[in-house]
Design a protein around this motif. Structure first.
Motif, PDB file in Angstrom:
ATOM      1  N   ALA A 167       0.842  -1.199   0.000  1.00 46.92           N
ATOM      2  CA  ALA A 167       0.000   0.000   0.000  1.00 46.92           C
ATOM      3  C   ALA A 167       0.876   1.248   0.000  1.00 46.92           C
ATOM      4  CB  ALA A 167      -0.919   0.011   1.213  1.00 46.92           C
ATOM      5  N   SER A 168       0.362   2.323  -0.552  1.00 48.48           N
ATOM      6  CA  SER A 168       1.072   3.602  -0.536  1.00 48.48           C
ATOM      7  C   SER A 168       0.504   4.474   0.578  1.00 48.48           C
ATOM      8  CB  SER A 168       0.920   4.313  -1.883  1.00 48.48           C
ATOM      9  OG  SER A 168      -0.456   4.550  -2.162  1.00 48.48           O
ATOM     10  N   GLY A 169       1.257   5.482   0.971  1.00 45.09           N
ATOM     11  CA  GLY A 169       0.764   6.447   1.945  1.00 45.09           C
ATOM     12  C   GLY A 169       0.788   5.973   3.384  1.00 45.09           C
ATOM     13  N   ILE A 170       1.553   4.934   3.696  1.00 44.51           N
ATOM     14  CA  ILE A 170       1.670   4.483   5.083  1.00 44.51           C
ATOM     15  C   ILE A 170       2.511   5.512   5.844  1.00 44.51           C
ATOM     16  CG2 ILE A 170       2.432   2.643   6.620  1.00 44.51           C
ATOM     17  CD1 ILE A 170       0.153   1.873   4.726  1.00 44.51           C
ATOM     18  N   ASP A 171       1.937   6.085   6.899  1.00 41.13           N
ATOM     19  CA  ASP A 171       2.671   7.099   7.660  1.00 41.13           C
ATOM     20  C   ASP A 171       3.182   6.527   8.980  1.00 41.13           C
ATOM     21  OD1 ASP A 171       0.434   6.970   9.301  1.00 41.13           O
ATOM     22  OD2 ASP A 171      -0.353   8.922   8.704  1.00 41.13           O
ATOM     23  N   VAL A 172       3.856   7.370   9.751  1.00 37.94           N
ATOM     24  CA  VAL A 172       4.486   6.908  10.992  1.00 37.94           C
ATOM     25  C   VAL A 172       3.447   6.385  11.981  1.00 37.94           C
ATOM     26  CG1 VAL A 172       5.842   7.608  12.997  1.00 37.94           C
ATOM     27  CG2 VAL A 172       6.494   8.409  10.725  1.00 37.94           C
ATOM     28  N   ASP A 173       2.319   7.095  12.100  1.00 39.26           N
ATOM     29  CA  ASP A 173       1.290   6.656  13.049  1.00 39.26           C
ATOM     30  C   ASP A 173       0.754   5.276  12.694  1.00 39.26           C
ATOM     31  OD1 ASP A 173       1.512   8.959  14.532  1.00 39.26           O
ATOM     32  OD2 ASP A 173      -0.192   9.967  13.610  1.00 39.26           O
ATOM     33  N   LEU A 244      10.837  -6.315  -0.431  1.00 42.78           N
ATOM     34  CA  LEU A 244      10.372  -7.303  -1.407  1.00 42.78           C
ATOM     35  C   LEU A 244       9.010  -7.880  -1.027  1.00 42.78           C
ATOM     36  CD1 LEU A 244      13.704  -9.184  -2.199  1.00 42.78           C
ATOM     37  CD2 LEU A 244      12.369  -7.788  -3.784  1.00 42.78           C
ATOM     38  N   GLU A 245       8.729  -7.928   0.273  1.00 38.91           N
ATOM     39  CA  GLU A 245       7.439  -8.444   0.724  1.00 38.91           C
ATOM     40  C   GLU A 245       6.355  -7.371   0.764  1.00 38.91           C
ATOM     41  OE1 GLU A 245       8.336 -10.230   4.477  1.00 38.91           O
ATOM     42  OE2 GLU A 245       9.228 -12.029   3.571  1.00 38.91           O
ATOM     43  N   GLY A 246       6.731  -6.136   0.383  1.00 37.91           N
ATOM     44  CA  GLY A 246       5.745  -5.062   0.334  1.00 37.91           C
ATOM     45  C   GLY A 246       5.449  -4.412   1.659  1.00 37.91           C
ATOM     46  N   THR A 247       6.361  -4.559   2.631  1.00 38.70           N
ATOM     47  CA  THR A 247       6.147  -4.015   3.970  1.00 38.70           C
ATOM     48  C   THR A 247       6.862  -2.673   4.104  1.00 38.70           C
ATOM     49  OG1 THR A 247       6.012  -6.241   4.914  1.00 38.70           O
ATOM     50  CG2 THR A 247       6.402  -4.421   6.435  1.00 38.70           C
ATOM     51  N   THR A 248       6.104  -1.624   4.348  1.00 41.23           N
ATOM     52  CA  THR A 248       6.668  -0.291   4.558  1.00 41.23           C
ATOM     53  C   THR A 248       7.062  -0.141   6.021  1.00 41.23           C
ATOM     54  OG1 THR A 248       5.283   0.673   2.820  1.00 41.23           O
ATOM     55  CG2 THR A 248       6.226   2.185   4.432  1.00 41.23           C
ATOM     56  N   THR A 249       8.344   0.162   6.266  1.00 38.49           N
ATOM     57  CA  THR A 249       8.846   0.300   7.634  1.00 38.49           C
ATOM     58  C   THR A 249       9.336   1.722   7.868  1.00 38.49           C
ATOM     59  OG1 THR A 249      11.055  -0.444   6.975  1.00 38.49           O
ATOM     60  CG2 THR A 249       9.489  -2.137   7.705  1.00 38.49           C
ATOM     61  N   LEU A 250       9.678   2.009   9.114  1.00 34.31           N
ATOM     62  CA  LEU A 250      10.035   3.375   9.486  1.00 34.31           C
ATOM     63  C   LEU A 250      11.206   3.934   8.681  1.00 34.31           C
ATOM     64  CD1 LEU A 250       9.366   5.745  11.353  1.00 34.31           C
ATOM     65  CD2 LEU A 250      10.978   4.788  13.016  1.00 34.31           C
ATOM     66  N   PRO A 251      12.291   3.192   8.444  1.00 30.88           N
ATOM     67  CA  PRO A 251      13.372   3.772   7.647  1.00 30.88           C
ATOM     68  C   PRO A 251      12.911   4.247   6.267  1.00 30.88           C
ATOM     69  CG  PRO A 251      14.150   1.818   8.774  1.00 30.88           C
ATOM     70  CD  PRO A 251      12.668   1.866   8.994  1.00 30.88           C
ATOM     71  N   LEU A 252      12.048   3.494   5.604  1.00 30.04           N
ATOM     72  CA  LEU A 252      11.552   3.920   4.301  1.00 30.04           C
ATOM     73  C   LEU A 252      10.645   5.139   4.435  1.00 30.04           C
ATOM     74  CD1 LEU A 252      11.198   3.603   1.264  1.00 30.04           C
ATOM     75  CD2 LEU A 252       9.419   1.896   1.692  1.00 30.04           C
TER      76      LEU A 252
END
Length: 331
Positions: A167-173, A244-252
């Motif tokens: 997904a796009s637009g994942i924010d810190v919260d 690669l698994e599509g997981t957005t994490t804090l560094p990104l």
């Protein structure tokens, strides 16, 4: 039994003295007994997960929180609680590997890779059931509720992660909310169970729960940092696996706020390990790793503040050492 030197928290064990180390050995024995007591098919899946080892940080938190609560005579209850928390953690690893189709964890073939999805799924279910049955031996409904609530949070966290995949637009919260469910919930439960098994009151138990929540978040943030910087021999997985698994994490998330080219990246476009590693290099170049570590350090500071509400400095010393080691494992 686990050999010394196999965990980044060995100095915590050393500082805890004979009592904590003996209790951890008792947990290991209890885990071995429980995973091998229900026939070869279920037992094999559970035993394979147990043999893969791990830091055993969650049961360690159970014992140190029990000790910090200042009550005697809770040894057997603490062993049950520590083993139950670790069984739940083991179950989540098995189920995560089923969902992800992972072939390797901690340098060993996963249960799903060896035995297939049906056997691995049943093995994870077995571990969950054994955890709750073991904790019920303590005869305290509140302890069972704490662990069952954590299991529910883990399931909700998995659903959130699946919804957020690619997904796009994942924010810190949103990221921290997911981490709170998927990781911090079991840290919280471990600390609360240690307090409850030692007979602590509500205020004391709640404060230790807040401590567990904050170091659980810090732990996950730094795990996500390690996914970006590696190396594989340290983390047990290749750099960029989350990407690669599509997981957005804090560094990104942080890096995308600095480099516009990362803000619009579609993780589905990453078709190879080499592409993912190049994205990792770009994340590092933005300074997002240092900023992520700063976030984790602030969470650890918040965790220590929670201890000040109910513990004298000498009682908080071991827990503060655990909190420091959560950060130190990054360096």
């Amino acid at each position: 039994m686990r050999a010394a030197g196999t965990t980044p928290f060995d100095d915590v064990l050393e500082a805890g003295g004979t009592g904590v180390r003996t209790s951890m050995d008792e947990v290991e024995q209890r885990l071995s007994e429980l995973t091998g007591s229900h026939g070869p098919q279920l037992g094999a899946a559970a035993a394979d997960t147990l043999a893969a080892g791990g830091k055993r940080l969650r049961p360690l938190l159970v014992f140190i929180c029990g000790r910090a609560s200042g009550e005697a005579g809770a040894g057997s209850a603490l062993v049950n609680a520590g083993a139950a928390v670790e069984l739940v953690h083991m179950a989540t690893l098995v189920h995560d590997d089923v969902v992800d189709g992972a072939k390797v964890r901690r340098g060993r073939p996963t249960v799903v890779a060896v035995s297939g999805r049906p056997a691995a799924t049943a093995g994870g279910d077995f571990l969950f059931s054994r955890a709750l049955a073991l904790l019920a031996r303590n005869g305290d409904d509140q302890q069972v509720r704490v662990l069952s609530d954590a299991c529910l949070a883990l399931a909700r966290g998995e659903l959130v992660q699946r919804k957020d995949t690619f997904a796009s637009g994942i924010d810190v919260d949103r990221y921290l909310y997911r981490c709170g469910l998927k990781t911090a919930s079991l840290f919280t439960a471990a600390c609360r169970l240690g307090a409850l098994a030692a007979g602590a009151g509500t205020e004391h138990t709640d404060a230790l729960g807040r401590f567990g929540h904050d170091i659980g978040l810090a732990f996950q943030v730094l795990d996500d940092v390690l996914d970006v910087i590696g190396p594989a021999e340290r983390t047990g997985k290749e750099r960029g696996t989350d990407l690669l698994e599509g997981t957005t994490t804090l560094p990104l998330i942080i890096a995308a706020g600095i480099e516009s080219g990362l803000a619009g990246i579609d993780l589905r476009s990453l078709a190879s390990r080499e592409q993912a590693e190049r994205i990792c290099d770009r994340i590092v170049a933005t300074g997002a790793i240092d900023e992520s570590r700063r976030v984790a350090t602030e969470l650890v500071a918040d965790a220590k503040t929670a201890l000040e509400e109910v513990l004298e400095p000498e009682s908080a010393e071991l827990l503060e050492l655990v909190a420091d080691r959560v950060v130190d494992r990054y360096t």
